[in-house]
Design a protein around this motif. Sequence first.
Motif, short mmCIF file in Angstrom:
data_model
loop_
_atom_site.label_atom_id
_atom_site.label_comp_id
_atom_site.label_asym_id
_atom_site.label_seq_id
_atom_site.Cartn_x
_atom_site.Cartn_y
_atom_site.Cartn_z
N GLY A 94 34.67 32.37 45.37
CA GLY A 94 35.36 31.76 46.52
C GLY A 94 36.88 31.75 46.44
N ASP A 95 37.48 32.64 45.62
CA ASP A 95 38.94 32.63 45.51
C ASP A 95 39.64 33.54 46.52
N GLY A 96 38.86 34.17 47.40
CA GLY A 96 39.45 34.99 48.45
C GLY A 96 39.77 36.42 48.04
N LYS A 97 39.30 36.84 46.88
CA LYS A 97 39.52 38.20 46.40
C LYS A 97 38.35 38.60 45.51
N ILE A 98 38.25 39.91 45.26
CA ILE A 98 37.13 40.43 44.49
C ILE A 98 37.62 40.89 43.12
N GLY A 99 37.11 40.27 42.08
CA GLY A 99 37.43 40.68 40.72
C GLY A 99 36.52 41.82 40.28
N VAL A 100 36.83 42.41 39.15
CA VAL A 100 36.07 43.56 38.67
C VAL A 100 34.60 43.22 38.42
N ASP A 101 34.32 42.04 37.89
CA ASP A 101 32.94 41.65 37.64
C ASP A 101 32.19 41.41 38.94
N GLU A 102 32.88 40.83 39.93
CA GLU A 102 32.25 40.63 41.24
C GLU A 102 31.95 41.98 41.89
N PHE A 103 32.89 42.92 41.75
CA PHE A 103 32.70 44.25 42.32
C PHE A 103 31.50 44.93 41.67
N ALA A 104 31.44 44.89 40.35
CA ALA A 104 30.31 45.51 39.63
C ALA A 104 28.98 44.88 40.05
N ALA A 105 28.99 43.56 40.23
CA ALA A 105 27.76 42.86 40.62
C ALA A 105 27.29 43.28 42.00
N ILE A 106 28.22 43.40 42.96
CA ILE A 106 27.81 43.76 44.31
C ILE A 106 27.40 45.23 44.40
N VAL A 107 28.01 46.09 43.60
CA VAL A 107 27.62 47.50 43.57
C VAL A 107 26.17 47.63 43.09
N HIS A 108 25.82 46.88 42.07
CA HIS A 108 24.49 47.00 41.47
C HIS A 108 23.46 46.03 42.03
N GLU A 109 23.79 45.36 43.14
CA GLU A 109 22.87 44.41 43.78
C GLU A 109 21.58 45.06 44.17
#
Length: 109
Positions: A94-109
């Motif tokens: 909820g910080d208004g931006k996408i970190g590398v771990d968040e990006f990796a998580a959504i890619v592999h969802e």
Amino acid sequence: MAMQELLKADDITKALDAFKAADTFDHKKFFELVGLKAMSAENVKKVFKVLDVDASGFIEEEELKFVLKGFSKDGRDLTDKETKAFLTAADKDGDGKIGVDEFAAIVHE
């Protein structure tokens, strides 16, 4: 590093063509079509670095709007609606931006 060094040009073209029309972007389908979903976490992080244009360690909303252009200069801008939906889906803390771990998580969802 250019995106073409990480992904197949044909896959990039196919993925961008699938979402040419405004308000059609689906990140899950895009990541699958472009070949990201099948990539290792290490390579997904390399893709993240290409998309993190200002090298801040995050993909902010303004960068997210142009995310398809990060794959190819022929990519279109995301609409405000698509940008917000993508950010909402990926921004788990909820910080208004996408970190590398968040990006990796959504890619592999």
